[in-house]
Design an enzyme around this catalytic site. Structure first.
Site, mmCIF file in Angstrom:
data_model
loop_
_atom_site.group_PDB
_atom_site.id
_atom_site.type_symbol
_atom_site.label_atom_id
_atom_site.label_comp_id
_atom_site.label_asym_id
_atom_site.label_seq_id
_atom_site.Cartn_x
_atom_site.Cartn_y
_atom_site.Cartn_z
ATOM 1 N N ARG A 68 0.825 -1.201 0.000
ATOM 2 C CA ARG A 68 0.000 0.000 0.000
ATOM 3 C C ARG A 68 0.865 1.260 0.000
ATOM 4 N NH1 ARG A 68 -1.890 0.459 4.433
ATOM 5 N NH2 ARG A 68 -1.281 -1.518 5.381
ATOM 6 N N LYS B 205 -8.248 -2.236 2.106
ATOM 7 C CA LYS B 205 -8.036 -1.340 3.219
ATOM 8 C C LYS B 205 -8.768 -0.008 3.034
ATOM 9 C CE LYS B 205 -5.798 -3.327 6.568
ATOM 10 N NZ LYS B 205 -5.426 -4.714 6.358
ATOM 11 N N HIS C 168 -8.731 -3.416 13.745
ATOM 12 C CA HIS C 168 -7.748 -4.099 12.896
ATOM 13 C C HIS C 168 -7.259 -5.308 13.680
ATOM 14 C CE1 HIS C 168 -3.723 -4.036 10.484
ATOM 15 N NE2 HIS C 168 -4.627 -4.784 9.885
ATOM 16 N N SER D 92 0.860 -4.960 10.594
ATOM 17 C CA SER D 92 1.144 -5.892 9.509
ATOM 18 C C SER D 92 2.325 -6.805 9.850
ATOM 19 C CB SER D 92 1.454 -5.072 8.256
ATOM 20 O OG SER D 92 1.540 -5.918 7.154
ATOM 21 N N LYS E 52 -1.619 -11.710 13.052
ATOM 22 C CA LYS E 52 -3.083 -11.778 13.148
ATOM 23 C C LYS E 52 -3.643 -12.965 12.366
ATOM 24 C CE LYS E 52 -3.763 -7.654 11.517
ATOM 25 N NZ LYS E 52 -2.346 -7.278 11.390
ATOM 26 N N THR E 53 -3.217 -13.074 11.104
ATOM 27 C CA THR E 53 -3.740 -14.158 10.264
ATOM 28 C C THR E 53 -3.193 -15.509 10.739
ATOM 29 O OG1 THR E 53 -3.915 -12.670 8.383
ATOM 30 C CG2 THR E 53 -3.909 -15.018 7.890
ATOM 31 N N ASP F 166 -8.606 -10.284 9.942
ATOM 32 C CA ASP F 166 -8.020 -8.936 9.832
ATOM 33 C C ASP F 166 -8.912 -7.748 10.211
ATOM 34 O OD1 ASP F 166 -5.500 -7.624 8.910
ATOM 35 O OD2 ASP F 166 -6.802 -6.691 7.427
HETATM 36 N N1 LIG Z 1 6.295 -16.505 16.602
HETATM 37 C C1 LIG Z 1 5.564 -16.115 15.565
HETATM 38 N N2 LIG Z 1 4.278 -15.710 15.749
HETATM 39 C C2 LIG Z 1 3.533 -15.282 14.698
HETATM 40 N N3 LIG Z 1 3.971 -15.239 13.418
HETATM 41 C C3 LIG Z 1 5.236 -15.655 13.184
HETATM 42 C C4 LIG Z 1 6.076 -16.092 14.225
HETATM 43 N N4 LIG Z 1 7.276 -16.434 13.693
HETATM 44 C C5 LIG Z 1 7.180 -16.213 12.374
HETATM 45 N N5 LIG Z 1 5.963 -15.747 12.030
HETATM 46 C C6 LIG Z 1 5.552 -15.350 10.659
HETATM 47 O O1 LIG Z 1 5.165 -13.991 10.697
HETATM 48 C C7 LIG Z 1 4.157 -13.729 9.731
HETATM 49 C C8 LIG Z 1 2.901 -13.155 10.372
HETATM 50 O O2 LIG Z 1 2.090 -12.669 9.323
HETATM 51 P P1 LIG Z 1 0.512 -12.522 9.324
HETATM 52 O O3 LIG Z 1 0.003 -12.800 7.948
HETATM 53 O O4 LIG Z 1 -0.102 -13.313 10.406
HETATM 54 O O5 LIG Z 1 0.427 -10.970 9.584
HETATM 55 P P2 LIG Z 1 -0.841 -10.095 9.904
HETATM 56 O O6 LIG Z 1 -0.743 -9.612 11.298
HETATM 57 O O7 LIG Z 1 -2.047 -10.843 9.526
HETATM 58 O O8 LIG Z 1 -0.583 -8.848 8.943
HETATM 59 P P3 LIG Z 1 -1.498 -8.073 7.859
HETATM 60 O O9 LIG Z 1 -2.401 -7.160 8.593
HETATM 61 O O10 LIG Z 1 -0.515 -7.351 7.018
HETATM 62 O O11 LIG Z 1 -2.249 -9.100 7.071
HETATM 63 C C9 LIG Z 1 3.846 -15.054 9.058
HETATM 64 O O12 LIG Z 1 4.590 -15.104 7.873
HETATM 65 C C10 LIG Z 1 4.350 -16.074 10.092
HETATM 66 O O13 LIG Z 1 4.725 -17.274 9.503
HETATM 67 O O1 LIG Z 2 -3.408 -3.997 3.544
HETATM 68 C C1 LIG Z 2 -2.477 -4.732 3.266
HETATM 69 O O2 LIG Z 2 -1.757 -4.606 2.263
HETATM 70 C C2 LIG Z 2 -2.159 -5.884 4.137
HETATM 71 C C3 LIG Z 2 -2.689 -5.729 5.479
HETATM 72 O O3 LIG Z 2 -3.589 -6.429 5.879
HETATM 73 C C4 LIG Z 2 -2.104 -4.682 6.325
HETATM 74 O O4 LIG Z 2 -1.129 -4.037 5.916
HETATM 75 O O5 LIG Z 2 -2.624 -4.503 7.435
HETATM 76 CA CA LIG Z 3 -3.292 -10.829 7.499
HETATM 77 MN MN LIG Z 4 -4.212 -6.036 7.927
#
Ligand SMILES: Nc1ncnc2c1ncn2[C@@H]1O[C@H](COP(=O)(O)OP(=O)(O)OP(=O)(O)O)[C@@H](O)[C@H]1O
Ligand SMILES: O=C([O-])CC(=O)C(=O)O
Ligand SMILES: [Ca+2]
Ligand SMILES: [Mn+2]
Length: 646
Positions: free
Chosen positions: A164, A309, A328, A346, A350-351, A365
Site C-alpha cells: 500500500r 483497506k 484491525h 502488519s 493476526k492471520t 483482519d
Molecule cells: N512466533 C511467531 N508468531 C507469529 N507469526 C510468526 C512467528 N514467527 C514467524 N511468524 C511469521 O510472521 C508472519 C505473520 O504474518 P501474518 O500474515 O499473520 O500478519 P498479519 O498480522 O495478519 O498482517 P497483515 O495485517 O498485514 O495481514 C507469518 O509469515 C508467520 O509465519
Molecule cells: O493492507 C495490506 O496490504 C495488508 C494488510 O492487511 C495490512 O497491511 O494490514
Molecule cells: Ca493478514
Molecule cells: Mn491487515
C-alpha cells in the site's frame, strides 16, 4: 452406424450423423463447431454464489436486469457529459458466437441523449460478478503475469506497487469532515478538496470507459446483518475482481437480484496514473476517499490491498457513528464459545494466529464489536506467504488452491510449484482466499463478546517479554501506541530494527482520533470483562542479528494458555521500566525465555536496548498528550514505561 470405416458401397468415409447412432451411442447434436461450443455451457445466474437459483418470472428478471444495467451505467457516468455510458453485459469476445445459443450482448442500456463525444458512441462491456472460473480465464487470456500454480491458485503480479501507499491516501476535507475526522500530525487522512476529487474521479471513469470491458463486483461488508454495507467495485482487471470476490462477502443469487443501489463505490483505475498537474497530487498515485459522495477512486497503483483497506477506512468512519467499534484484528472462537481478538500491525501474526486448527475462525483482519458481539467485516483472508510452510501453517497452506489469488510469488516455470522463500518480486507476497477455504470457519462469521484481547507486537529489539498480562490502562496505553518493530531490509547484512508506532494498531486506516476508538475499546472490555495481553511474536535472545524470532510453536502454546484460561493461574512478576506482568510458566514453553533478560548474554546491552525502546515509546506518546490532542487520562499515561533518574 456401421463399425467399418467405409460405407455400404465400400468406398469413401461414412458421414457423421446427427443424433443417436444405430448402436444407441449418442452423437453430437450440433451442425457447426460454434454450435458444438455453444452446447458446452448451460445457462446460469450471472453471479457466483452457491445454492440454487430461484425460478423467477422472466418479465421480472428482464426488468431487474434493466435496473441493474441502469445502476451500473449511472456508476460509470461521467459527471460532465452525457448521462451515462452505453453499457452492455458480457465479454466483447463472446460476440463471435453470434447466431449460436451462447448469449451475446444480452442486455444493454442506450443513453437517450444525442452523442456529443466519441466516448458516447462506444459501448462499455460489463463483466458483472463473474465466477472464479470465468475470472481465471479472463486473467490468463488478457493479463500478463497470470498463471495457474500447481495447486490451482491464480498467480498474479500487482505491477510496480507491491504494497500500500499510505502517503498517497487522500480524504476530501469539507464542512462536515473537517470537524469529524482526525487531521494533522499522525493522522493518515491527507486532505484534498472536493474539486480535485472530482478531477480524479473523472479521470478514472474516463479511463475505465475507454476500455473494452470493465469488471463490476456487487458485494457486502460485515456479517452483522443489521450493519451490512453494500459495495460496488468497478475495476479493469480480472485480478482485482477475483481478489474482491474472495475478500468481500459474496451475495447469494437472491441478494444479488435485489442488490439495488450500492452504499459505496470503488473506481479502481490503478493502471492509469493521476495527473501531476491536479492540485494536491504529489506522485502518480492517488487513493482518494469522498465520504460525502460515498466513493473511492484509485489511480496509479494496482496493489489490490488498497481496495481492501480503503473499505476498511470507510468502516472506521461509518461504524463508530453507530456506536460500533471497528478493529484491525483477527478473531477466533473456542469450542466453548470463548472469543479472542488479535490486534497487531502488519506481519505480527493476526492471520497466522487466528487461523488455529483447534478453534473456529471468525476472521483474520477486520472486525466490528457491537452491542451484540463481534462480526467479521470481510468474506476472505489475506495471508502473508513469505516462508510459508505446510508444517507451520497447514490450514493456510491448504487454502492455496483453485480460486485463491496469489500475489507476486515466484514459481517454477514448468511445474508451477511456488517457492515461498523467493523474494525476487517482493517480500510482501500474499494469498487472498475465501474464508470457507479454512476448514474450521465459523459461518456466519459472528461471535459473542470477546474474553481475551491479545495485542501482538513483533519486537525486533528482543526486549519485550513473549507474553505479559495487561490491566485495562496498560491495554489502552499499548493499543494507542500500536507498537511493532520489524526489520527494515533483510538482504544486505544486519540492519537496525526500526520501531513503528501506529495508533490502534492501524493508524493507516482509522478516520477519527485514536482516543475515540480507545475509549470505546476500554468501555467494551470493562463491560464484558475481557482480559488484555501483550504477546511479542518477535525476537528473543537479543535484537535482530543476535537473537532469533520466537518459534511459532512457542507463540502458539502461549496463545493456547491464554485461551484455556490457564495463564491466569500462573504467578506473575512485574518488569522494570515497562511494568509488565510476566508469568513464571507457560505449558510447553521453556520458562527461561519468558523473561527476556535471561536470554541475553550481554546484560548491559539488554538494559540499554530496553531503555532505548522505552524512550521511543515515550516520545511517540507525546503526540497524544501535548496540545489540543490531549485526550489521554493520567491512568493511561502512567501505564507506559517509566524511566527512572538512575
Ligand atoms: N512466533 C511467531 N508468531 C507469529 N507469526 C510468526 C512467528 N514467527 C514467524 N511468524 C511469521 O510472521 C508472519 C505473520 O504474518 P501474518 O500474515 O499473520 O500478519 P498479519 O498480522 O495478519 O498482517 P497483515 O495485517 O498485514 O495481514 C507469518 O509469515 C508467520 O509465519
Ligand atoms: O493492507 C495490506 O496490504 C495488508 C494488510 O492487511 C495490512 O497491511 O494490514
Ligand atoms: Ca493478514
Ligand atoms: Mn491487515
Amino acid at each position: 452406424m456401421p463399425t467399418s470405416e467405409y460405407d455400404g458401397n465400400g468406398n469413401g468415409l461414412t458421414r457423421i450423423e446427427v443424433g443417436d447412432d444405430e448402436e444407441g451411442h449418442p452423437t453430437v447434436k450440433a451442425q457447426t463447431i460454434d454450435e458444438l461450443h455453444s452446447l458446452q455451457k448451460k445457462k446460469s445466474a450471472p453471479s457466483t454464489p452457491k445454492g440454487t437459483f430461484p425460478a423467477s418470472n422472466s418479465v421480472f428478471t428482464e426488468e431487474r436486469n434493466k435496473q441493474q444495467l441502469e445502476s451500473i451505467s449511472a456508476s460509470l457516468a461521467s459527471l460532465t457529459r452525457e448521462s451515462g455510458p452505453k453499457v452492455v453485459k458480457g465479454d466483447p469476445a463472446a460476440r463471435k458466437f453470434e447466431g449460436s445459443r451462447v448469449e451475446h450482448v444480452p442486455h444493454q442500456i442506450l443513453t437517450p441523449t444525442i452523442a456529443v463525444s466519441d466516448s458516447a458512441l462506444k459501448f462499455t462491456h460489463v463483466l458483472y460478478n463473474l465466477s472464479p472460473a470465468e475470472l481465471y480465464e479472463q486473467a490468463i487470456k488478457y493479463e500478463k503475469g497470470s498463471f495457474i500454480t500447481s495447486t490451482g491458485a491464480l498467480a498474479t503480479l500487482s505491477g510496480a506497487k507491491t504494497g500500500r501507499c499510505p502517503r498517497d491516501k487522500r480524504v476530501v476535507k469539507d464542512d462536515v469532515t473537517k470537524n469529524e475526522l482526525w487531521w494533522g500530525k499522525g493522522s493518515p487522512n491527507i486532505e484534498m478538496d472536493e474539486h480535485s476529487f472530482m478531477v480524479n474521479r473523472e479521470r478514472a471513469v474516463d479511463y475505465l470507459n475507454s476500455l473494452d470491458k470493465v469488471f463490476v463486483n456487487d458485494q457486502f461488508l460485515n456479517w452483522d446483518p443489521e450493519n451490512k454495507i453494500k459495495v460496488r467495485i468497478v475495476s479493469a482487471r480480472a485480478y482485482h475482481s477475483l481478489f474482491m470476490h474472495n475478500m468481500c462477502i459474496r451475495p447469494t443469487p437472491e441478494e444479488l437480484e435485489n442488490f439495488g443501489t450500492p452504499d459505496f463505490t470503488i473506481y479502481n483505475a490503478g493502471q492509469f496514473p493521476c495527473n501531476r498537474y491536479t492540485h494536491y497530487m504529489t506522485s502518480s498515485t492517488s487513493i482518494d476517499l469522498s465520504l460525502a459522495r460515498k466513493e473511492m477512486v484509485i489511480l496509479g497503483t494496482q496493489y489490490a490491498g488498497e481496495m481492501k483497506k480503503g473499505l476498511f477506512s470507510l468502516m472506521h468512519y461509518l461504524m463508530p457513528k453507530r456506536q460500533i467499534l471497528s478493529l484491525h484484528s483477527g478473531c477466533n472462537m473456542g469450542k466453548g464459545g470463548d472469543v479472542a481478538l488479535f490486534f497487531g500491525l502488519s506481519g505480527t501474526g493476526k492471520t497466522t494466529l487466528s487461523t488455529d486448527h483447534n478453534r473456529y475462525l471468525i476472521g483474520d483482519d477486520e472486525h466490528c464489536w457491537s452491542e451484540s458481539g463481534v462480526s467479521n467485516i470481510e468474506g476472505g483472508c489475506y495471508a502473508k506467504c513469505i516462508d510459508l510452510s505446510r508444517e507451520n501453517e497447514p490450514d493456510i497452506w491448504n487454502a492455496i488452491k483453485f480460486g485463491t489469488v496469489l500475489e507476486n510469488v515466484v514459481f517454477d516455470e514448468h511445474f508451477r510449484e511456488v517457492d515461498y522463500t523467493d523474494k525476487s518480486v517482493t517480500e510482501n507476497t500474499r494469498a487472498a482466499y475465501p474464508i470457507e477455504y479454512i476448514p474450521n470457519v465459523k459461518l456466519p462469521c459472528v461471535g459473542p463478546h470477546p474474553k481475551n484481547v491479545i495485542l501482538l507486537a513483533c519486537d525486533a529489539f528482543g526486549v519485550l517479554p513473549p507474553v505479559s498480562r495487561l490491566n485495562l490502562s496498560q491495554t489502552m496505553y499499548h493499543f494507542i501506541s500500536g507498537y511493532t518493530a520489524l526489520v527494515a531490509g533483510t538482504e544486505e547484512g544486519i540492519e537496525e530494527p526500526k520501531a513503528t508506532f501506529s495508533a490502534c494498531f492501524g493508524a493507516a486506516f482509522i478516520m477519527l482520533h485514536p482516543t475515540k476508538y480507545a475509549a470505546m475499546l476500554a468501555e467494551k472490555m470493562q463491560n464484558h470483562g475481557a482480559n488484555g495481553w501483550l504477546v511479542n511474536t518477535g525476537w528473543s535472545g537479543g535484537s535482530y542479528g543476535c537473537g532469533n524470532r520466537i518459534k511459532l510453536s512457542y507463540t502458539r502454546k502461549i496463545i493456547d494458555a491464554i485461551h484455556s484460561g490457564s495463564l491466569l493461574d500462573a504467578e506473575y512478576k512485574k518488569t522494570e521500566i515497562f511494568g509488565l506482568e510476566i508469568p513464571n510458566k507457560v505449558e510447553g514453553v521453556p520458562s527461561e525465555i519468558l523473561e527476556p533478560e535471561n536470554t541475553w548474554s550481554d546484560k548491559q546491552a539488554y538494559k540499554d536496548t530496553l531503555l532505548k525502546l522505552a524512550g521511543l515509546f515515550n516520545k511517540n506518546f507525546e503526540t497524544f498528550t501535548i496540545g489540543e490532542n490531549n485526550q489521554v487520562t493520567e491512568e493511561i499515561l502512567a501505564a507506559g514505561p517509566i524511566i527512572g533518574d538512575a
